[in-house]
Scaffold this active site. Structure first.
Site, PDB file in Angstrom:
ATOM      1  N   ARG A 117      22.761   8.191  14.816  1.00 14.54           N
ATOM      2  CA  ARG A 117      23.544   6.970  14.560  1.00 14.54           C
ATOM      3  C   ARG A 117      24.747   6.480  15.581  1.00 14.54           C
ATOM      4  NH1 ARG A 117      25.045  11.314  11.382  1.00 14.54           N
ATOM      5  NH2 ARG A 117      24.782  11.217   8.807  1.00 14.54           N
TER       6      ARG A 117
ATOM      7  N   LYS B 225      26.217  -7.514  19.651  1.00 14.98           N
ATOM      8  CA  LYS B 225      25.134  -8.145  17.726  1.00 14.98           C
ATOM      9  C   LYS B 225      23.830  -7.844  17.741  1.00 14.98           C
ATOM     10  CE  LYS B 225      26.433 -12.340  15.633  1.00 14.98           C
ATOM     11  NZ  LYS B 225      26.629 -13.593  15.231  1.00 14.98           N
TER      12      LYS B 225
ATOM     13  N   GLU C 225      21.208 -22.558  26.058  1.00 10.01           N
ATOM     14  CA  GLU C 225      22.767 -21.883  25.463  1.00 10.01           C
ATOM     15  C   GLU C 225      23.992 -22.189  26.570  1.00 10.01           C
ATOM     16  OE1 GLU C 225      23.255 -20.879  22.589  1.00 10.01           O
ATOM     17  OE2 GLU C 225      21.243 -20.487  21.912  1.00 10.01           O
TER      18      GLU C 225
ATOM     19  N   HIS D 105      13.904 -21.128  20.580  1.00  7.56           N
ATOM     20  CA  HIS D 105      15.083 -21.361  20.405  1.00  7.56           C
ATOM     21  C   HIS D 105      16.043 -21.950  20.898  1.00  7.56           C
ATOM     22  CE1 HIS D 105      18.759 -19.791  18.556  1.00  7.56           C
ATOM     23  NE2 HIS D 105      19.303 -19.057  19.683  1.00  7.56           N
TER      24      HIS D 105
ATOM     25  N   GLU E 109      32.883 -11.828  13.713  1.00 10.61           N
ATOM     26  CA  GLU E 109      32.444 -13.224  13.197  1.00 10.61           C
ATOM     27  C   GLU E 109      33.234 -12.962  11.255  1.00 10.61           C
ATOM     28  OE1 GLU E 109      28.153 -14.371  13.466  1.00 10.61           O
ATOM     29  OE2 GLU E 109      28.975 -16.305  13.425  1.00 10.61           O
TER      30      GLU E 109
ATOM     31  N   HIS F 110      23.571 -24.817  16.107  1.00  8.14           N
ATOM     32  CA  HIS F 110      22.195 -23.524  15.834  1.00  8.14           C
ATOM     33  C   HIS F 110      21.681 -23.801  14.226  1.00  8.14           C
ATOM     34  CE1 HIS F 110      22.972 -21.459  19.451  1.00  8.14           C
ATOM     35  NE2 HIS F 110      22.487 -20.682  19.342  1.00  8.14           N
TER      36      HIS F 110
ATOM     37  N   HIS G 200      18.045 -23.669  13.775  1.00 12.03           N
ATOM     38  CA  HIS G 200      17.807 -22.661  12.071  1.00 12.03           C
ATOM     39  C   HIS G 200      16.413 -23.441  11.527  1.00 12.03           C
ATOM     40  CE1 HIS G 200      21.121 -19.596  13.716  1.00 12.03           C
ATOM     41  NE2 HIS G 200      20.011 -19.400  14.245  1.00 12.03           N
TER      42      HIS G 200
ATOM     43  N   LYS H  87      32.304 -15.951  26.164  1.00 14.36           N
ATOM     44  CA  LYS H  87      31.378 -14.991  24.779  1.00 14.36           C
ATOM     45  C   LYS H  87      31.977 -14.054  25.130  1.00 14.36           C
ATOM     46  CE  LYS H  87      27.883 -13.461  22.509  1.00 14.36           C
ATOM     47  NZ  LYS H  87      26.358 -13.338  21.944  1.00 14.36           N
TER      48      LYS H  87
ATOM     49  N   ASN I 210      28.313 -20.674  17.284  1.00 12.74           N
ATOM     50  CA  ASN I 210      26.547 -21.545  16.216  1.00 12.74           C
ATOM     51  C   ASN I 210      26.811 -23.102  16.534  1.00 12.74           C
ATOM     52  OD1 ASN I 210      25.724 -18.971  15.649  1.00 12.74           O
ATOM     53  ND2 ASN I 210      27.558 -18.827  13.609  1.00 12.74           N
TER      54      ASN I 210
ATOM     55  N   ARG J 172      34.051 -16.530  16.308  1.00 13.79           N
ATOM     56  CA  ARG J 172      32.946 -16.464  16.597  1.00 13.79           C
ATOM     57  C   ARG J 172      32.249 -17.506  15.894  1.00 13.79           C
ATOM     58  NH1 ARG J 172      30.101 -10.727  18.216  1.00 13.79           N
ATOM     59  NH2 ARG J 172      28.471 -11.288  19.210  1.00 13.79           N
TER      60      ARG J 172
HETATM   61  P1  NAD Z   1      12.188 -13.529  24.743  1.00 17.79           P
HETATM   62  O1  NAD Z   1      12.659 -11.487  24.957  1.00 17.79           O
HETATM   63  O2  NAD Z   1      10.968 -13.136  23.881  1.00 17.79           O
HETATM   64  O3  NAD Z   1      11.476 -13.300  26.135  1.00 17.79           O
HETATM   65  C1  NAD Z   1      10.838 -14.472  26.592  1.00 17.79           C
HETATM   66  C2  NAD Z   1       9.878 -14.324  27.138  1.00 17.79           C
HETATM   67  O4  NAD Z   1       9.742 -14.175  28.581  1.00 17.79           O
HETATM   68  C3  NAD Z   1       8.907 -12.714  26.416  1.00 17.79           C
HETATM   69  O5  NAD Z   1       7.725 -13.650  26.861  1.00 17.79           O
HETATM   70  C4  NAD Z   1       9.380 -12.319  27.701  1.00 17.79           C
HETATM   71  O6  NAD Z   1       8.035 -10.955  27.867  1.00 17.79           O
HETATM   72  C5  NAD Z   1       9.288 -13.187  28.918  1.00 17.79           C
HETATM   73  N1  NAD Z   1       9.714 -12.616  29.973  1.00 17.79           N
HETATM   74  C6  NAD Z   1      11.236 -11.775  29.781  1.00 17.79           C
HETATM   75  N2  NAD Z   1      11.836 -11.919  31.264  1.00 17.79           N
HETATM   76  C7  NAD Z   1      11.114 -12.214  32.059  1.00 17.79           C
HETATM   77  C8  NAD Z   1      11.206 -12.443  33.191  1.00 17.79           C
HETATM   78  N3  NAD Z   1      12.427 -12.286  34.232  1.00 17.79           N
HETATM   79  N4  NAD Z   1       9.975 -12.725  33.932  1.00 17.79           N
HETATM   80  C9  NAD Z   1       9.210 -13.078  33.314  1.00 17.79           C
HETATM   81  N5  NAD Z   1       8.864 -13.588  32.437  1.00 17.79           N
HETATM   82  C10 NAD Z   1       9.911 -12.980  31.153  1.00 17.79           C
HETATM   83  O7  NAD Z   1      13.081 -14.420  24.130  1.00 17.79           O
HETATM   84  P2  NAD Z   1      14.596 -14.276  24.621  1.00 17.79           P
HETATM   85  O8  NAD Z   1      14.549 -15.640  25.069  1.00 17.79           O
HETATM   86  O9  NAD Z   1      14.862 -13.933  25.924  1.00 17.79           O
HETATM   87  O10 NAD Z   1      15.535 -13.638  23.440  1.00 17.79           O
HETATM   88  C11 NAD Z   1      15.522 -14.291  22.139  1.00 17.79           C
HETATM   89  C12 NAD Z   1      15.837 -13.367  20.760  1.00 17.79           C
HETATM   90  O11 NAD Z   1      16.860 -13.845  21.208  1.00 17.79           O
HETATM   91  C13 NAD Z   1      15.597 -13.541  19.836  1.00 17.79           C
HETATM   92  O12 NAD Z   1      15.269 -13.086  18.921  1.00 17.79           O
HETATM   93  C14 NAD Z   1      17.161 -14.029  18.860  1.00 17.79           C
HETATM   94  O13 NAD Z   1      16.700 -13.879  18.050  1.00 17.79           O
HETATM   95  C15 NAD Z   1      17.589 -12.919  19.581  1.00 17.79           C
HETATM   96  N6  NAD Z   1      19.280 -13.803  20.150  1.00 17.79           N
HETATM   97  C16 NAD Z   1      19.826 -12.877  19.994  1.00 17.79           C
HETATM   98  C17 NAD Z   1      21.554 -12.597  20.149  1.00 17.79           C
HETATM   99  C18 NAD Z   1      22.500 -11.774  20.173  1.00 17.79           C
HETATM  100  O14 NAD Z   1      23.640 -12.002  20.462  1.00 17.79           O
HETATM  101  N7  NAD Z   1      21.651 -10.810  19.386  1.00 17.79           N
HETATM  102  C19 NAD Z   1      21.768 -14.150  20.365  1.00 17.79           C
HETATM  103  C20 NAD Z   1      20.867 -15.141  21.308  1.00 17.79           C
HETATM  104  C21 NAD Z   1      19.642 -14.304  20.428  1.00 17.79           C
HETATM  105  N1  GLY Z   2      24.830 -15.875  19.848  1.00 15.74           N
HETATM  106  C1  GLY Z   2      25.675 -15.583  18.453  1.00 15.74           C
HETATM  107  C2  GLY Z   2      26.387 -14.388  18.193  1.00 15.74           C
HETATM  108  O1  GLY Z   2      26.663 -14.398  19.210  1.00 15.74           O
HETATM  109  O2  GLY Z   2      28.124 -14.617  17.398  1.00 15.74           O
END
Ligand code: NAD
Ligand code: GLY
Length: 365
Positions: A121, A143, A185, A265, A237, A248, A252, A227, A245, A241
């Protein structure tokens, strides 16, 4: 070094940003009274580069540490991989005084955060984001989620980290395409909340592209601050918040309709922001120069404006299925001027169709 506070009552935390700051991870965690055992979650690319280093730093600070590395990519954000992590957590005897540390991009952060929120939990969660996107977006705001085969991020929680440590030096190994995705972003924050930041991008775009440390620290600090302010006003949200988007809705639809493989993305968000700007202009909400400024900065950061592979009729159903659709109406985040956005849930379909035609044809309006 910069610090940003996220003020959420008992769930408040600090984001530490700087060059080489990861060296202080042990002290920072001890200061937060995080002791005991630590499970570091990473992916194979990142753990090869930084896994041993972070394990050593934490071991030297007195923690009992294990590293669990998942395959890179969105497929690891799944219940299957979460289950493997629960098993490892049980085997190593993690208890409520232990911590889970995410060392990686948004995939690792969302997955590790989901496990931290649900195992026993909830136990302490620390974010070490290593992509620009994770540093300015996914590691801040709480999130966390895994995907379901019927849709992205469908199973998750709001669960704030205890600490976020952003080492900008880690961006030196990031592939350029991932850097540009993160820049998309950052541009978004300028458009939704801060004209000064937007102008800073224009004035410093060369330094940003070569990852000049002072400039990079400044943009990451400001994006995290924006943020944090949005999340402080509306953690779950229900209203403001949603402004995060911006771009987005179309993004999406582009990502989903192309199987999440053609555009990453950030690229999809860039096209989506251009579409949202065109829509704002079409609805008489902003002047033409706002669209021109937005498209100019997107192009400066080597991001696309168009998705010529997509078809309007394929994109439209995805817009209706968007998570932000309420009562069958898509909620559009629109721009009135750089730094100012508005939500509109009453955009006629023929206008949306017209905008989609423009972003799927490789020709500027
Ligand atoms: P990712 O985590 O897939 O990383 C992208 C690539 O970069 C991967 O191949 C990874 O291995 C590589 N990598 C990461 N750091 C590195 C470094 N320092 N040096 C070399 N390679 C490196 O992609 P991302 O764009 O960071 O994240 C995308 C994800 O984030 C999606 O699943 C999306 O839904 C999520 N997301 C979440 C939120 C949230 O609020 N929680 C917001 C935006 C996106
Ligand atoms: N990435 C959108 C949010 O955090 O609300």
């Amino acid at each position: 070094v910069a610090e940003v506070s996220v003020n959420l009552g008992v769930n408040s935390y600090t984001i530490h940003i700087g060059s080489g700051i990861i060296a202080s991870i042990g002290q920072l965690m001890c200061k937060m009274e995080l002791t005991n055992k630590v499970l570091i979650v990473s992916d194979d690319n990142v753990s090869k580069l930084y896994g041993d280093y972070v394990v050593n730093l934490l071991s030297q600070a007195g923690f009992t540490v294990e590293l669990f590395s998942v395959a890179p990519g969105e497929d690891s954000k799944s219940m299957r991989v979460a289950m493997e992590l629960y098993t490892r957590a049980i085997e190593m005897g993690l208890d409520r005084s232990s911590s889970i540390v995410a060392l990686g991009g948004g995939v690792v952060g969302d997955l590790a955060g989901f496990v931290a929120a649900t195992y026993l939990r909830g136990l302490s969660f620390v974010q070490i984001p290593t992509t620009l996107l994770a540093q300015v977006d996914s590691s801040v705001g709480g999130k966390v989620a895994v995907n379901h085969e019927l849709g992205k991020n469908l199973i998750g929680a709001f669960y704030q980290p205890r600490l976020v440590v952003i080492d900008i030096d880690m961006l030196n190994t990031l592939p350029d395409r991932e850097l540009y995705a993160g820049l998309s972003e950052t541009i978004k924050y300028g458009i939704i909340a801060d004209q000064t930041l937007f102008n800073y991008f224009i004035d410093n775009h060369q330094q940003i592209l070569v990852k000049e440390p002072v400039v990079l620290t400044e943009i990451i600090r400001r994006c995290c601050e924006i943020k944090a302010q949005v999340v402080e006003r509306d953690e779950r949200e229900s209203c403001v918040r949603m402004m995060l988007n911006f771009g987005h809705t179309i993004a999406h639809a582009i990502e989903a309709s192309t199987g999440f493989s053609l555009y990453n993305h950030g690229e999809a968000v860039a096209i989506g922001m251009y579409g949202a700007a065109l829509l704002s202009y079409q609805l008489g909400l902003c002047k033409k120069n706002v669209v021109d400024d937005i498209s100019m900065i997107i192009e400066k950061f080597k991001l696309p404006l168009f998705a010529p592979e997509c078809k309007v009729d394929t994109l439209l159903p995805y817009l209706e299925r968007d998570k932000k659709t309420v009562g069958g109406k898509t909620k559009w985040v629109l721009v009135s001027s750089v730094g100012q956005v508005k939500i509109n849930s009453d955009v006629p379909e023929n206008i949306i169709r017209h905008i989609l035609e423009q972003v799927t044809h490789k020709q500027k309006a």
